[in-house]
Design a protein around this motif. Sequence first.
Motif, mmCIF file in Angstrom:
data_model
loop_
_atom_site.group_PDB
_atom_site.id
_atom_site.type_symbol
_atom_site.label_atom_id
_atom_site.label_comp_id
_atom_site.label_asym_id
_atom_site.label_seq_id
_atom_site.Cartn_x
_atom_site.Cartn_y
_atom_site.Cartn_z
ATOM 1 N N ALA A 138 86.653 56.648 -23.087
ATOM 2 C CA ALA A 138 85.516 57.458 -23.534
ATOM 3 C C ALA A 138 85.572 57.666 -25.043
ATOM 4 C CB ALA A 138 85.504 58.799 -22.807
ATOM 5 N N ALA A 139 86.802 57.695 -25.594
ATOM 6 C CA ALA A 139 86.969 57.893 -27.036
ATOM 7 C C ALA A 139 86.821 56.581 -27.802
ATOM 8 C CB ALA A 139 88.332 58.518 -27.312
ATOM 9 N N GLY A 140 86.639 55.472 -27.069
ATOM 10 C CA GLY A 140 86.429 54.190 -27.729
ATOM 11 C C GLY A 140 87.708 53.485 -28.151
ATOM 12 N N GLU A 141 88.871 54.006 -27.718
ATOM 13 C CA GLU A 141 90.130 53.375 -28.117
ATOM 14 C C GLU A 141 90.420 52.125 -27.304
ATOM 15 O OE1 GLU A 141 93.533 55.934 -28.662
ATOM 16 O OE2 GLU A 141 92.232 57.668 -28.953
ATOM 17 N N ILE A 142 89.974 52.121 -26.053
ATOM 18 C CA ILE A 142 90.156 50.948 -25.203
ATOM 19 C C ILE A 142 88.831 50.630 -24.524
ATOM 20 C CG2 ILE A 142 92.630 51.315 -24.797
ATOM 21 C CD1 ILE A 142 91.930 52.570 -22.115
ATOM 22 N N THR A 143 88.707 49.392 -24.086
ATOM 23 C CA THR A 143 87.472 48.931 -23.450
ATOM 24 C C THR A 143 87.805 48.409 -22.062
ATOM 25 O OG1 THR A 143 86.719 48.232 -25.614
ATOM 26 C CG2 THR A 143 85.487 47.400 -23.724
ATOM 27 N N LEU A 159 83.924 51.737 -7.049
ATOM 28 C CA LEU A 159 85.360 51.801 -6.807
ATOM 29 C C LEU A 159 86.079 50.709 -7.592
ATOM 30 C CD1 LEU A 159 85.736 52.363 -2.976
ATOM 31 C CD2 LEU A 159 85.759 54.052 -4.803
ATOM 32 N N TYR A 160 87.149 51.105 -8.247
ATOM 33 C CA TYR A 160 88.022 50.150 -8.911
ATOM 34 C C TYR A 160 89.382 50.235 -8.237
ATOM 35 C CZ TYR A 160 84.720 50.133 -12.825
ATOM 36 O OH TYR A 160 83.604 50.015 -13.611
ATOM 37 N N ARG A 161 89.979 49.094 -7.943
ATOM 38 C CA ARG A 161 91.320 49.158 -7.362
ATOM 39 C C ARG A 161 92.375 49.219 -8.447
ATOM 40 N NH1 ARG A 161 88.978 45.936 -3.758
ATOM 41 N NH2 ARG A 161 88.382 47.082 -1.907
ATOM 42 N N ASP A 162 92.355 48.235 -9.331
ATOM 43 C CA ASP A 162 93.350 48.217 -10.404
ATOM 44 C C ASP A 162 92.667 47.678 -11.660
ATOM 45 O OD1 ASP A 162 95.650 48.356 -11.833
ATOM 46 O OD2 ASP A 162 96.652 46.673 -10.845
ATOM 47 N N PRO A 163 91.896 48.546 -12.313
ATOM 48 C CA PRO A 163 91.068 48.061 -13.422
ATOM 49 C C PRO A 163 91.900 47.563 -14.602
ATOM 50 C CG PRO A 163 90.991 50.457 -13.283
ATOM 51 C CD PRO A 163 91.726 49.979 -12.062
ATOM 52 N N ARG A 164 91.267 46.737 -15.405
ATOM 53 C CA ARG A 164 91.883 46.176 -16.600
ATOM 54 C C ARG A 164 91.178 46.698 -17.844
ATOM 55 N NH1 ARG A 164 92.472 40.243 -17.657
ATOM 56 N NH2 ARG A 164 90.240 40.367 -17.507
ATOM 57 N N TRP A 165 91.977 47.010 -18.860
ATOM 58 C CA TRP A 165 91.407 47.418 -20.144
ATOM 59 C C TRP A 165 92.024 46.562 -21.244
ATOM 60 C CZ3 TRP A 165 92.663 51.342 -16.605
ATOM 61 C CH2 TRP A 165 91.655 52.279 -16.311
ATOM 62 N N GLN A 166 91.456 46.681 -22.438
ATOM 63 C CA GLN A 166 92.070 46.087 -23.614
ATOM 64 C C GLN A 166 91.838 47.032 -24.782
ATOM 65 O OE1 GLN A 166 91.207 42.004 -24.186
ATOM 66 N NE2 GLN A 166 92.388 41.840 -26.068
#
Length: 175
Positions: A138-143, A159-166
């Motif tokens: 939400a703070a824009g640090e990760i997507t 529903l997300y089981r094991d979401p991925r961010w970067q």
Amino acid sequence: MTKHTITPPSAAILGDAHTCGCGARLDGRMAAELHAAETGQCTVCLGSAEEQVAPGLDRGCTACAATGRRREQMVWQLAHAEAEQVITVSVVREVVAGFDGPFHLSEIADAVRDGLGLPAGRLPVGPRVRDVLLGLQAAGEITMLSAPDELLDGADVVLYRDPRWQRAGTLGSGL
Ligand SMILES: [Zn+2]
Ligand SMILES: [Zn+2]
């Protein structure tokens, strides 16, 4: 021993009355929660050990670790509060900083658990880490890179089981 099995209103036409196996008629959700607490049952799932995520989709109640019991619910509440104190935003941020490419929720949770030396299963590490990561998002640090695993009810429930961010600064590299 009377069995206190609380049954939610079966149809809207019957009004908002829960009934219990002991014969009690519980008018409204509050009365049902109170009766659950009095009889040693979880006040979220009313002892059923399941919660309805969306119409037609039940999963184990997260408040009482799917036991349906008030005792477990209270132990779990304390564990959630402790997890919030121990797993701070800066702890998670530091772990995330070590990932140049995409990372899974489970990878961060494992790293946090190892880093803090937390025994598996004692604290709700995954849910807490997920909350922190959503805050960073939400703070824009990760997507978030993942598409939801399930769209329910016309995408009202996701529903997300094991979401991925970067990390935002590393997008486009390391893919
Ligand atoms: Zn009862
Ligand atoms: Zn429960």
